[in-house]
Scaffold this motif. Structure first.
Motif, PDB file in Angstrom:
ATOM      1  N   GLU A 395       0.751  -0.924  -0.035  1.00 22.06           N
ATOM      2  CA  GLU A 395      -0.023   0.041  -0.077  1.00 22.06           C
ATOM      3  C   GLU A 395       0.818   1.262  -0.024  1.00 22.06           C
ATOM      4  O   GLU A 395       2.004   1.327   0.502  1.00 22.06           O
ATOM      5  N   GLU A 398      -1.461   5.955   3.799  1.00 19.37           N
ATOM      6  CA  GLU A 398      -1.929   5.422   5.282  1.00 19.37           C
ATOM      7  C   GLU A 398      -2.776   3.929   4.877  1.00 19.37           C
ATOM      8  O   GLU A 398      -3.240   3.691   3.927  1.00 19.37           O
ATOM      9  N   SER A 399      -2.870   3.228   5.876  1.00 17.06           N
ATOM     10  CA  SER A 399      -3.404   2.118   5.782  1.00 17.06           C
ATOM     11  C   SER A 399      -5.106   2.228   5.403  1.00 17.06           C
ATOM     12  O   SER A 399      -5.536   3.229   5.919  1.00 17.06           O
ATOM     13  N   SER A 400      -5.488   1.412   4.874  1.00 24.95           N
ATOM     14  CA  SER A 400      -6.986   1.463   4.708  1.00 24.95           C
ATOM     15  C   SER A 400      -7.635   0.781   5.716  1.00 24.95           C
ATOM     16  O   SER A 400      -7.334  -0.377   6.128  1.00 24.95           O
ATOM     17  N   ASP A 401      -8.630   1.478   6.344  1.00 21.06           N
ATOM     18  CA  ASP A 401      -9.321   0.934   7.630  1.00 21.06           C
ATOM     19  C   ASP A 401     -10.276  -0.128   7.141  1.00 21.06           C
ATOM     20  O   ASP A 401     -10.753  -0.920   8.180  1.00 21.06           O
ATOM     21  N   SER A 402     -10.590  -0.432   5.931  1.00 16.25           N
ATOM     22  CA  SER A 402     -11.581  -1.319   5.520  1.00 16.25           C
ATOM     23  C   SER A 402     -10.986  -2.795   5.348  1.00 16.25           C
ATOM     24  O   SER A 402     -11.615  -3.779   5.181  1.00 16.25           O
ATOM     25  N   ASP A 403      -9.535  -2.612   5.115  1.00 22.70           N
ATOM     26  CA  ASP A 403      -8.838  -3.917   4.758  1.00 22.70           C
ATOM     27  C   ASP A 403      -8.175  -4.357   6.169  1.00 22.70           C
ATOM     28  O   ASP A 403      -7.162  -3.786   6.503  1.00 22.70           O
ATOM     29  N   LYS A 404      -8.924  -5.298   6.983  1.00 20.53           N
ATOM     30  CA  LYS A 404      -8.394  -5.692   8.184  1.00 20.53           C
ATOM     31  C   LYS A 404      -7.424  -6.511   8.186  1.00 20.53           C
ATOM     32  O   LYS A 404      -6.768  -6.827   9.416  1.00 20.53           O
ATOM     33  N   SER A 408      -2.589  -1.263  10.922  1.00 20.56           N
ATOM     34  CA  SER A 408      -3.130  -0.075  10.950  1.00 20.56           C
ATOM     35  C   SER A 408      -2.003   1.062  11.217  1.00 20.56           C
ATOM     36  O   SER A 408      -1.147   0.785  12.059  1.00 20.56           O
ATOM     37  N   HIS A 410      -1.527   5.228  10.565  1.00 18.54           N
ATOM     38  CA  HIS A 410      -1.991   6.626  10.193  1.00 18.54           C
ATOM     39  C   HIS A 410      -0.859   7.516  10.653  1.00 18.54           C
ATOM     40  O   HIS A 410      -0.802   8.397  11.368  1.00 18.54           O
TER      41      HIS A 410
END
Length: 592
Positions: A395, A398-404, A408, A410
């Protein structure tokens, strides 16, 4: 009839195997299990166990295999075992990571704490807005490690610290807004000293000791791996197994300083697992440690939080740490601690104890770490002067909060992706570099003049200017007029490519902060005239006189100097009339 009975027996046998495998995957949360590794010998470790209870996870894959059983011909359709749920993994040879230093990017860390996404997360929220960098140096200006400091406010002890290899301790003042004077009692090499400063005036507090620093020869270097060994951590543990010898070689061979390297380990899982913690004392035998590491397997877990509170506390208090060298912890986990408990020795207590003992914690977030985990790991790194390291999966930003499945993070987009073992080596080398002369640090010398990445350096300069404006915001009028003086360069040859770039970047950032700048050419002309008449280096009083004539209300002065393999950019905003320091900030940058 005989064939029919054989078929029935086969169906029954395979069904039982399927049910048992299904139970395993459910119990482990669909995590990878290294069942082939044998358990570490108990006599070489300190184990905190729960009372023995037979659990499905105590069995190995061998218990459910057909090994040793007579082969039975199958002539009918047999129900197959359910496939393992898909788990996002990364090849062991390609684990990559980014890192972020919240103490260097402190203004942005404060902005992170205000993000709406953190509002509903139940985590210990400590007041970190009032922060001071206590910087201890000797008579030659060298950073002094392992200097003990006791801090007092209103005659109350508010903290104890041991300086890191950079000679620094990070002080957060959480209480007593009324009293403005902070007292420091220090001890170094058996000699006591005292220091005091007024709150709110300086972010960086210089402290001078009267004796030269002493660096042991060889230098003790303790590295402890604090490993979450629940079922989902198999890739990370295997990567460490595969690269330990390489890490040791690169730490000891590329720095021209004798080190006495010791490795130690603390393993942890959760209540109800085979063990809660296992502690392996620090040892100088690489082969012995590698053997213990090879016996580590990833099992257990199930729910998200793990027993980090107990594990970090035991790492700090029960390891056989040296007291005269470097002490580093690499904490690797994909889960936060239990955050719904009320206990004295939680991770907050442990990270403050680490700062007291001068133990730096680098926290590594593995795949699946959630926002609560990120918050906790960044907090630990902030208080102990470490860094937050996060595994990356291609990626950008920042990380995508939807991809668990992602870690994480930010932290913005300003991070350089490296192999995890490369990142560990670079962190250790950086800490060692503070303790030797620049010429002795690296066999791969930084080219002169230093090469730089314009994007990464601009980020550092931008952060510096933001810190200055943030700290002085209460005392600056709207749209102040600022004169930016040329930086003092302690190694002009090494940094000659950098100086002008930094000057321009500072000026641009100050303009973004709604400051009016005095023309640079006018400042240079005035400096040249004053130095021609006096023939001496200008002091702050003379700088103030020059800038006042040019119509400035505030001037910015600073310097560039080497600290190990890195460059330090120090700057201050000074009131032209009173010469009061309105704000002081410092950032560290490493040329590539």
């Amino acid at each position: 009839m005989r064939i029919f009975m054989l078929i029935l027996f086969s169906v029954f046998f395979c069904s039982c195997g399927t049910q048992k495998e299904s139970m395993i995957y459910k119990q482990l949360g669909a995590s990878a299990v290294d069942a082939s590794a044998s358990p570490a010998p108990e006599e070489t470790s300190i184990v905190r166990e729960k009372p023995e209870s037979k659990s499905i996870e105590d069995f190995s894959d061998e218990d459910f295999s057909d090994k040793g059983k007579k082969e039975i011909p199958i002539t009918a359709a047999i129900p197959m075992a359910a496939p393992k749920p898909e788990v996002k993994t990364v090849a062991k040879s390609t684990l990559k990571a980014g890192s972020h230093n919240d103490n260097e990017e402190f203004v942005r860390y404060l902005e992170y704490l205000e993000r709406p996404m953190l509002k509903d997360i139940r985590v210990p929220r400590l007041n970190v807005r009032e922060r001071y960098i206590l910087q201890v140096k000797d008579t030659s200006g060298n950073p002094v490690p392992n200097c003990q400091l006791r801090i007092f406010l209103s005659q109350k002890n508010i903290g104890e610290y041991t300086t890191s290899s950079s000679g620094e301790a990070i002080l957060f003042v959480e209480s007593d807004p009324g009293n403005q004077k902070i007292e420091i009692e220090g001890k170094y090499l058996g000699n006591s000293f005292s220091h005091s400063f007024i709150r709110g005036k300086e972010q960086v507090v210089p402290i001078l000791v009267s004796s030269a620093r002493q660096i042991p020869d060889p230098l003790p270097l303790d590295i402890v791996f604090l490993l979450d060994t629940t079922g989902s951590m198999g890739d990370e543990i295997q990567k460490l197994k595969d690269t330990l010898f390489s890490i040791h070689h690169r730490i000891t061979s590329k720095i021209k300083i004798k080190t006495q390297v010791r490795f130690g380990m603390v393993l942890y899982r959760d209540s109800g697992d085979e063990y809660i913690t296992k502690l392996y004392p620090l040892t100088s035998s690489l082969e012995e440690f590698q053997q213990k590491l090879d016996n580590v397997s990833a099992k257990g877990g199930g729910d998200v939080p793990e027993e980090l509170d107990q594990a970090l506390s035991e790492t700090i208090t029960e390891q056989n740490w040296n007291d005269s060298g470097l002490r580093l912890v690499f904490l690797v986990t994909d889960a936060p601690p239990h955050l719904n408990r009320h206990q004295e020795r939680n991770y907050v207590w442990a990270m403050k104890e680490a700062a007291k003992k001068g133990i730096k914690v680098y926290s590594v977030g593995a795949s699946g770490l959630d926002m609560a985990g990120e918050y906790v790991l960044r907090q630990i790194a902030l208080f102990t002067q470490g860094q937050y390291i996060f595994l990356t999966y291609g990626e950008k930003g920042e990380s995508s909060d939807s991809d668990k499945a992602l870690v994480s993070h930010h932290t913005g987009a300003n991070f350089k992706e490296m192999l995890l073992d490369d990142l560990i080596v670079s962190m250790v080398k950086k800490d060692l570099s503070y303790l030797v002369d620049v010429s002795l640090v690296m066999e791969e010398e930084i080219p002169e003049p230093a090469q730089y990445n314009a994007f990464s350096l601009n980020e550092k300069v931008s952060n510096l200017a933001q810190q200055l404006c943030h700290s002085a915001s209460q005392r600056l009028k709207e749209k102040p007029s600022i004169a930016v003086f040329p930086l003092q360069i302690e190694n002009s040859k090494r940094f000659k490519n950098v100086e002008r770039f930094v000057q321009d970047a500072i000026s641009q950032e100050l303009k973004k902060q709604s400051c009016k700048l005095v023309e640079r050419e006018e400042i240079k002309k005035a400096i040249a005239e004053r130095m021609l008449s006096s023939g001496a280096v200008l002091d702050e009083k003379e700088i103030g006189q020059i800038t006042q004539v040019q119509g400035a209300e505030v001037f910015l002065s600073g310097r560039l100097y080497a600290m190990g393999e890195s460059m330090v950019l120090f700057a201050q905003l000074v009131d032209v009339k009173s010469l009061e320091k309105l704000a002081v900030a410092r950032v560290l940058w490493t040329p590539e």
